[in-house]
Design an enzyme around this catalytic site. Structure first.
Site, PDB file in Angstrom:
ATOM      1  N   ARG A 160       0.826  -1.209   0.000  1.00 19.11           N
ATOM      2  CA  ARG A 160       0.000   0.000   0.000  1.00 19.11           C
ATOM      3  C   ARG A 160       0.865   1.266   0.000  1.00 19.11           C
ATOM      4  O   ARG A 160       0.521   2.281  -0.610  1.00 19.11           O
ATOM      5  CB  ARG A 160      -0.913  -0.031   1.223  1.00 19.11           C
ATOM      6  CG  ARG A 160      -1.902   1.121   1.328  1.00 19.11           C
ATOM      7  CD  ARG A 160      -2.908   0.838   2.436  1.00 19.11           C
ATOM      8  NE  ARG A 160      -3.668   2.021   2.787  1.00 19.11           N
ATOM      9  CZ  ARG A 160      -3.716   2.548   4.005  1.00 19.11           C
ATOM     10  NH1 ARG A 160      -3.018   1.991   4.995  1.00 19.11           N
ATOM     11  NH2 ARG A 160      -4.426   3.617   4.247  1.00 19.11           N
ATOM     12  N   HIS A 181       0.524   4.651  -2.291  1.00 21.41           N
ATOM     13  CA  HIS A 181       0.346   5.972  -1.706  1.00 21.41           C
ATOM     14  C   HIS A 181       1.495   6.914  -2.069  1.00 21.41           C
ATOM     15  O   HIS A 181       1.298   8.125  -2.131  1.00 21.41           O
ATOM     16  CB  HIS A 181       0.193   5.854  -0.191  1.00 21.41           C
ATOM     17  CG  HIS A 181      -1.161   5.389   0.228  1.00 21.41           C
ATOM     18  ND1 HIS A 181      -1.858   5.958   1.276  1.00 21.41           N
ATOM     19  CD2 HIS A 181      -1.967   4.412  -0.272  1.00 21.41           C
ATOM     20  CE1 HIS A 181      -3.032   5.342   1.404  1.00 21.41           C
ATOM     21  NE2 HIS A 181      -3.101   4.405   0.477  1.00 21.41           N
ATOM     22  N   ASP A 182       2.659   6.360  -2.303  1.00 17.34           N
ATOM     23  CA  ASP A 182       3.764   7.197  -2.745  1.00 17.34           C
ATOM     24  C   ASP A 182       3.535   7.663  -4.180  1.00 17.34           C
ATOM     25  O   ASP A 182       3.627   8.852  -4.491  1.00 17.34           O
ATOM     26  CB  ASP A 182       5.083   6.424  -2.652  1.00 17.34           C
ATOM     27  CG  ASP A 182       6.291   7.284  -3.026  1.00 17.34           C
ATOM     28  OD1 ASP A 182       6.308   8.470  -2.651  1.00 17.34           O
ATOM     29  OD2 ASP A 182       7.206   6.768  -3.693  1.00 17.34           O
ATOM     30  N   VAL A 223       0.865  10.444  -5.245  1.00 19.64           N
ATOM     31  CA  VAL A 223       1.082  11.819  -4.788  1.00 19.64           C
ATOM     32  C   VAL A 223       2.477  12.261  -5.218  1.00 19.64           C
ATOM     33  O   VAL A 223       3.477  11.716  -4.758  1.00 19.64           O
ATOM     34  CB  VAL A 223       0.943  11.921  -3.254  1.00 19.64           C
ATOM     35  CG1 VAL A 223       1.078  13.375  -2.808  1.00 19.64           C
ATOM     36  CG2 VAL A 223      -0.392  11.353  -2.799  1.00 19.64           C
ATOM     37  N   GLU A 248       3.108  14.324   3.827  1.00 20.86           N
ATOM     38  CA  GLU A 248       2.155  13.285   3.424  1.00 20.86           C
ATOM     39  C   GLU A 248       1.904  12.279   4.547  1.00 20.86           C
ATOM     40  O   GLU A 248       0.791  11.784   4.708  1.00 20.86           O
ATOM     41  CB  GLU A 248       2.669  12.556   2.183  1.00 20.86           C
ATOM     42  CG  GLU A 248       2.667  13.399   0.927  1.00 20.86           C
ATOM     43  CD  GLU A 248       3.369  12.708  -0.237  1.00 20.86           C
ATOM     44  OE1 GLU A 248       3.227  11.475  -0.371  1.00 20.86           O
ATOM     45  OE2 GLU A 248       4.059  13.398  -1.006  1.00 20.86           O
ATOM     46  N   ASN A 280      -2.849   8.448   5.239  1.00 20.64           N
ATOM     47  CA  ASN A 280      -1.542   7.811   5.459  1.00 20.64           C
ATOM     48  C   ASN A 280      -1.244   7.501   6.920  1.00 20.64           C
ATOM     49  O   ASN A 280      -0.217   6.879   7.225  1.00 20.64           O
ATOM     50  CB  ASN A 280      -0.428   8.699   4.896  1.00 20.64           C
ATOM     51  CG  ASN A 280      -0.399   8.707   3.386  1.00 20.64           C
ATOM     52  OD1 ASN A 280      -0.807   7.744   2.747  1.00 20.64           O
ATOM     53  ND2 ASN A 280       0.056   9.805   2.809  1.00 20.64           N
ATOM     54  N   HIS A 305      -6.207  -5.432  -2.617  1.00 18.68           N
ATOM     55  CA  HIS A 305      -7.033  -5.668  -1.425  1.00 18.68           C
ATOM     56  C   HIS A 305      -7.180  -7.153  -1.103  1.00 18.68           C
ATOM     57  O   HIS A 305      -7.885  -7.509  -0.164  1.00 18.68           O
ATOM     58  CB  HIS A 305      -8.425  -5.052  -1.623  1.00 18.68           C
ATOM     59  CG  HIS A 305      -8.416  -3.559  -1.652  1.00 18.68           C
ATOM     60  ND1 HIS A 305      -9.486  -2.810  -2.087  1.00 18.68           N
ATOM     61  CD2 HIS A 305      -7.454  -2.665  -1.307  1.00 18.68           C
ATOM     62  CE1 HIS A 305      -9.184  -1.518  -2.006  1.00 18.68           C
ATOM     63  NE2 HIS A 305      -7.949  -1.409  -1.539  1.00 18.68           N
TER      64      HIS A 305
END
Length: 329
Positions: free
Chosen positions: A66, A70-71, A74, A93, A99, A197
């Site tokens: 994950r 997320h890196d 953004v 962040e 996060n 997921h």
């Protein structure tokens, strides 16, 4: 002769400068084996260090995967999600709500430290995140794919951008497609990467509205299987902010195609999972993988992870190679 020698020196210097300037252009973008000469053991170090942590804390595999998502969503895949808040920037962040549930930063730090001992100042934190994500998937019996490397680390990290660009768990299909398209990813990438997921857990608050107050009238989400709702209500009470629930019940520690079987049965945990059934292209892919036990899923996932890993990368002389992943140099 003196004049000729001076001319020769000037020509040599000119060619040297041209070659030096041209080299980053040729090296733009990412490639498999980028560190072949500068740090040939990097992937072995990453794999060994990651396995060391996951063998003791297997639940970290999903958060590490994950973290790469997320890196990249953004500012691109530049390691900006790793930066700690400072006196000059108290809202990185890391501090953004989406996060705050990320875990595994200690794994990234340990990998970086191990790599620095062998190849100081060579391997970026952004590349380490990408390699660790791959190795975490493999650890959970998922696919292996070649990770193109050569990313450099960014120097900017803003919490507001995490809130703006990360797809929320309540997103509908139009929102999801728009967010992925904005990053250069296809609808297929969307439906393939959603299957991350298949491992890990989620807090009840990420989906509790589907159980208790979907439209603000104390109702449940009609797109969710009623039997699954009843099961989730036994685990998640109204206002529960602490309980963790498996995203792929009975299989959360194994990276497989069961995710699609659940989504096809209307048992996707998030609205963003259920949304995959509301679009013809994503629905067709869900049903294909559900009916064929993930016949092409592993191959597709590797391809889509490489596509995601290309988002907004810094290469050449852009950015930096951080000495410590949590701080700019």
């Amino acid at each position: 002769m003196a004049t000729l020698s001076l001319f020769s020196v000037v020509v040599f210097l000119h060619l040297t400068v041209v070659l030096f300037v041209s080299e980053p252009t040729n090296a733009q973008g990412l490639k498999v084996g980028f560190y072949k000469n500068a740090c040939p053991s990097v992937e072995a170090i990453v794999e060994q260090t990651t396995a060391h942590f996951l063998s003791r804390a297997p639940s970290l595999a999903a958060p590490l995967l994950r973290m790469h998502f997320h890196d990249c969503f953004v500012r691109g895949c530049d390691g900006s999600v790793l930066l700690n808040a400072t006196a000059a920037n108290k809202q990185t962040e890391k501090t953004a709500v989406p996060n705050q549930s990320l875990r595994g930063f200690q794994v990234i730090d340990a990998v970086k430290s191990a790599v620095e001992k062998v190849c100081p100042g060579v391997v970026s934190c952004a590349d380490i995140i990408a390699l660790v994500a791959r190795d975490a998937v493999v650890f959970d019996k998922g696919p292996f794919w070649e990770v193109p490397t050569g990313r450099r680390d960014g120097r900017v990290s803003n919490a507001s951008e995490a809130l703006q660009f990360l797809p929320p768990p309540f997103a509908n299909i139009s929102d999801l497609k728009s967010r992925f398209q904005a990053k250069g990813l296809s609808v297929k990438d969307l439906v393939v990467l959603s299957a991350a997921h298949t491992i890990g857990t989620s807090h009840c608050f990420n989906f509790n509205n589907r159980l208790y107050n979907f439209t603000g009238k104390g109702d449940t989400d009609p797109s969710m299987d009623p039997n699954y709702i009843a099961r989730l209500k036994n685990k998640c009470k109204p206002g529960d902010n602490t309980t963790l629930v498996e995203m792929d019940p009975g299989s959360r520690k194994t990276f497989d195609a069961d995710y699609y079987t659940l989504v096809a049965k209307r048992r996707g945990l998030f609205q963003s999972d259920a949304a995959l059934l509301t679009d013809s292209e994503t629905r067709a892919y869900v049903k294909l993988q559900a009916s064929t036990h993930g016949s092409t899923f592993f191959k597709d996932f590797g391809v889509s992870m490489v596509n995601m890993g290309n988002i907004g990368v810094l290469t050449g002389f852009a950015g930096e190679i951080r000495k410590h992943c949590a701080f700019v140099n």
